[in-house]
Design a protein around this motif. Structure first.
Motif, short mmCIF file in Angstrom:
data_model
loop_
_atom_site.label_atom_id
_atom_site.label_comp_id
_atom_site.label_asym_id
_atom_site.label_seq_id
_atom_site.Cartn_x
_atom_site.Cartn_y
_atom_site.Cartn_z
N SER A 123 18.68 49.79 33.84
CA SER A 123 19.63 50.17 33.04
C SER A 123 21.10 50.41 33.58
N LEU A 124 21.30 50.59 35.17
CA LEU A 124 22.39 50.52 35.87
C LEU A 124 22.75 49.59 36.53
N VAL A 125 23.65 48.88 36.26
CA VAL A 125 24.27 47.63 37.09
C VAL A 125 25.44 47.96 37.85
N VAL A 126 25.82 47.66 38.93
CA VAL A 126 27.06 47.93 39.70
C VAL A 126 27.91 46.51 39.98
N ILE A 127 29.06 46.72 39.84
CA ILE A 127 29.91 45.46 40.35
C ILE A 127 30.81 45.97 41.48
N GLY A 128 30.70 45.65 42.55
CA GLY A 128 31.42 45.98 43.84
C GLY A 128 32.89 45.60 43.76
N ALA A 129 33.42 46.03 44.79
CA ALA A 129 34.99 45.71 45.02
C ALA A 129 35.31 44.30 45.19
N GLY A 130 34.56 44.00 46.02
CA GLY A 130 34.60 42.30 46.43
C GLY A 130 35.73 42.48 47.79
N PRO A 131 36.00 41.41 48.05
CA PRO A 131 36.95 41.14 49.27
C PRO A 131 38.44 41.89 48.90
N SER A 132 39.07 42.39 49.82
CA SER A 132 40.36 43.00 49.61
C SER A 132 41.42 42.21 49.24
N ALA A 133 42.33 42.68 48.29
CA ALA A 133 43.20 41.78 47.68
C ALA A 133 44.63 42.38 47.99
N PRO A 134 45.46 41.39 48.09
CA PRO A 134 46.87 41.71 48.45
C PRO A 134 47.71 42.51 47.30
N ASN A 135 47.08 42.15 46.06
CA ASN A 135 47.77 42.77 44.72
C ASN A 135 46.87 43.49 44.02
N PRO A 136 46.42 44.60 44.48
CA PRO A 136 45.48 45.25 43.59
C PRO A 136 45.81 45.93 42.19
N ALA A 137 47.07 46.32 42.26
CA ALA A 137 47.68 46.87 40.90
C ALA A 137 47.81 45.96 39.95
N GLN A 138 48.01 44.66 40.22
CA GLN A 138 48.33 43.47 39.42
C GLN A 138 47.08 42.99 38.79
N LEU A 139 45.96 43.06 39.62
CA LEU A 139 44.57 42.69 39.20
C LEU A 139 43.89 43.38 38.44
N LEU A 140 44.05 44.83 38.48
CA LEU A 140 43.62 45.72 37.74
C LEU A 140 44.22 46.00 36.42
N ALA A 141 45.57 45.52 36.35
CA ALA A 141 46.15 45.64 34.86
C ALA A 141 46.21 44.12 34.36
N SER A 142 45.63 43.07 34.78
CA SER A 142 45.80 42.01 34.33
C SER A 142 44.69 41.69 32.99
N GLY A 143 45.21 40.50 32.42
CA GLY A 143 44.47 40.17 31.09
C GLY A 143 42.92 40.03 31.41
N ALA A 144 42.64 39.23 32.60
CA ALA A 144 41.20 38.98 33.03
C ALA A 144 40.50 40.31 33.13
N MET A 145 40.91 41.56 33.53
CA MET A 145 40.36 42.66 33.80
C MET A 145 40.09 43.19 32.20
N GLY A 146 40.98 43.26 31.15
CA GLY A 146 40.77 43.51 30.13
C GLY A 146 39.76 42.69 29.35
N THR A 147 39.57 41.33 29.65
CA THR A 147 38.50 40.47 29.01
C THR A 147 37.23 40.89 29.56
N LEU A 148 37.20 41.32 31.04
CA LEU A 148 35.94 41.61 31.55
C LEU A 148 35.27 43.13 31.02
N LEU A 149 36.34 43.88 30.74
CA LEU A 149 35.75 45.44 29.92
C LEU A 149 35.50 45.14 28.69
N GLN A 150 36.07 44.02 27.93
CA GLN A 150 35.52 43.65 26.74
C GLN A 150 34.00 43.04 26.67
N GLU A 151 33.82 42.29 27.56
CA GLU A 151 32.67 41.72 27.77
C GLU A 151 31.36 42.69 28.04
#
Length: 458
Positions: free
Chosen positions: A338-366
Motif C-alpha cells: 500500500s506504500l511505494v517509495v520513489i527515491g531521489a535518484g542520481p544527483s542533478a545539477p539543476n534540482p530547482a528546475q527539475l522539481l518545478a518542471s512540467g514533468a514533475m506536474g505530470t508525474l504528480l497527476q499520474e
C-alpha cells in the motif's frame, strides 16, 4: 512578560534556579571556610554637658550634645584617634587598619554613641574597645575645653562597658548559607526569565499556528528511538505512534470537501525533522488502508530511502528526465504494497528546475490517479529555492517546526515565501517536543492509556 509567562519560563528553565542554588551554597561554604573568624566587642558612650543646673540649661545642653554627636562619631573612626590607641596598646597595626575595624553610630534621637571594635582575638577586641573609649574621652576634653579654662563643657561617660565576645561575629555559617542560597536562586531565576524573554525560538502551538497561518495538526515528542531508527512502530501504543496516528487522522479530516491528497512536507531550515515526519506520515496513512506514494524530492540531501532501508540509484531524477517510468523505480514498503517509495535518484545539477518542471506536474497527476495520497519530502524552504517551485504543484504544504529551534523570524519568512508563490499551507507539525514541556501535558501525552491485559480464566 506577564506572570503566567514568567512561570512557564521558570518551569522550562528549572535547572537554572537549581544550579543557582547549588552555586550559591558552594560560594557561601567557600566564604565560610576561608574567612578568618572575627569577634566584635561593643560599648556605649553617653554625651552630656557639665552646666545643667536648671531645667532650661539641661535642655539646651542636650540640644548642644545632639548637634555634636555626629562629629563625635566621625572622631571615633578617625585615624588620629586610632593612632593614639595603637601607641597606647603597642599594636602591630597601622592607624588606618585599626580605624577600619572601628564603627561608631549615634543612636537616633539620643546622645548615646554605639561603638564596636572587630578583631580576630576576642580579648584584644575588648581591650581595643576599652582604650578607644578612654582615648575618645581624653580627645573630647582636649577639643572642647575653651582657651583659658580648665574644664570642658562636654562630658563623655562610658555608658556600657566593653564586653568580651563569646562567639565570632563573622563568618556566620547559617546566615551566610541562607544568603548564598537566596542570591543563587534569585540569579538563576532571573537568568531563566531573561533567557526566555530573549529566546526567539518557537515553543507555543498557538504562536506557531498564528505565524504559519495554518493550524497545528500534530505534536511529536522527542523520542530517542525515533531519532535513531526514524520509523515508529505503528502497532505499538508509544507516544510517537499515537502522535502520527493523530496527525494522519487530522490530515484526513482537515478539509472534507477538498482534502489535500498531494502533500509536500518541508520546513524552514534543515534538521527540523521534516523527513522523519514525511516517512512516518506516509506509513501511518498506509497503515490506515490508504494507497500512498512517498517521493524523495529532496534531491540535495536525500534521506527517505536510507531511513526505510531501500535501494538507492535510479529514481526521481531519471523519471523527470524521461529515462524511465515511475512504475519502474517505485519500491514497495511492507507486505501489502500500500506504500511505494520513489527515491531521489542520481544527483542533478539543476534540482530547482527539475522539481518545478512540467514533468514533475505530470508525474504528480499520474500518481494522484493511482494513489489516495502522494507525500513529498521536499528540501527546506529558506536555504534553497527547490521547494518553492514545487509548492505550487501540490495541494498543500505541511510544515515541520522544531520545538525550541525554529525561530519566529524563520517561520514568518517561510510563510511569506509560500504566500508569494500562492502555495497553500494546510498545517504544521510541532516536532521534537521535550516530554516535560507544557505542550506535552496540554496535548495529553503525559498520560498513559494502554490496553489492559485480558483477564485469565480460572
Amino acid at each position: 512578560m506577564n506572570f503566567g509567562e514568567m512561570l512557564r519560563a521558570l518551569r522550562r528553565g528549572w535547572w537554572m534556579p537549581a544550579l543557582g542554588l547549588l552555586l550559591g551554597g558552594l560560594a557561601a561554604l567557600a566564604v565560610t571556610t576561608t574567612t578568618t573568624p572575627v569577634y566584635t566587642s561593643h560599648t556605649q558612650l553617653f554625651v552630656s554637658t557639665t552646666d545643667s543646673s536648671s531645667t532650661a540649661e539641661a535642655f539646651q545642653g542636650n540640644q548642644f550634645a545632639e548637634k555634636r554627636i555626629a562629629s563625635y562619631a566621625e572622631l571615633l573612626t578617625s585615624q588620629e584617634l586610632a593612632a593614639r590607641v595603637v601607641d597606647e596598646l603597642g599594636l602591630d597595626l597601622t592607624p588606618g587598619e585599626l580605624a577600619s575595624r572601628i564603627e561608631a553610630a549615634p543612636v537616633s534621637g539620643t546622645v548615646v554613641l554605639d561603638v564596636s571594635v572587630t578583631d580576630p582575638s576576642p580579648e584584644r577586641a575588648q581591650r581595643i574597645a576599652l582604650t578607644v573609649a578612654e582615648e575618645f574621652i581624653a580627645a573630647v576634653e582636649e577639643l572642647e575645653t575653651p582657651a583659658g579654662s580648665l574644664t570642658s563643657p562636654v562630658r563623655v561617660t562610658v555608658f556600657g562597658a566593653a564586653d568580651l565576645p563569646r562567639s565570632p561575629s563573622a563568618p556566620r555559617p547559617v546566615l551566610d548559607l541562607a544568603v548564598g542560597l537566596v542570591i543563587g536562586f534569585g540569579l538563576g531565576a532571573a537568568t531563566a526569565v531573561v533567557r526566555a524573554r530573549l529566546d526567539r525560538s518557537l515553543k507555543d502551538p498557538d504562536e506557531v499556528a498564528d505565524l504559519a497561518g495554518a493550524p497545528v495538526i500534530g505534536v511529536v515528542l522527542r523520542d530517542d528511538e525515533l531519532q535513531e531508527r526514524h520509523q515508529v512502530d505503528l502497532q505499538s501504543s508509544s507516544r510517537s505512534a499515537e502522535a502520527y496516528r493523530h496527525l494522519q487522522t487530522n490530515l484526513q479530516f482537515l478539509d472534507v470537501d477538498t482534502p489535500p491528497r498531494v502533500l509536500m512536507v518541508s520546513s524552514a531550515m534543515p534538521s527540523e525533522g521534516k523527513t522523519t515526519v514525511a516517512v512516518n506520515l506516509a506509513l501511518a496513512l498506509a497503515d490506515a488502508g490508504q494507497r500512498v506514494a512517498l517521493i524523495e524530492a529532496d534531491l540535495r540531501r536525500p534521506r527517505v530511502t536510507s531511513y526505510l532501508g531501500l535501494v538507492t540509484g535510479v529514481g526521481l531524477t531519471n523519471v523527470l528526465t524521461g529515462q524511465v517510468r515511475f512504475e519502474e523505480v517505485a519500491q514497495p514498503v511492507g507486505e501489502d504494497g500500500s506504500l511505494v517509495v520513489i527515491g531521489a535518484g542520481p544527483s542533478a545539477p539543476n534540482p530547482a528546475q527539475l522539481l518545478a518542471s512540467g514533468a514533475m506536474g505530470t508525474l504528480l497527476q499520474e500518481l494522484r490517479a493511482t494513489h489516495d495520497y502522494v507525500v513529498l519530502d521536499a528540501p527546506p524552504l529558506l536555504p534553497v529555492a527547490d521547494a518553492t517551485g514545487l509548492a505550487v504543484l501540490v495541494d498543500g504544504v505541511l510544515l515541520s517546526v522544531r520545538h525550541g529551534s525554529t525561530t519566529r523570524e524563520q517561520l514568518q519568512r517561510t510563510r511569506t515565501t509560500l504566500d508569494r508563490v500562492g502555495a497553500r499551507t494546510v498545517g504544521t507539525v510541532l516536532n521534537i517536543v521535550p516530554a516535560r514541556d507544557d505542550v506535552s501535558t496540554a496535548y495529553g501525552y503525559s498520560a498513559e492509556y494502554a490496553a489492559r491485559p485480558a483477564a485469565v480464566a480460572r
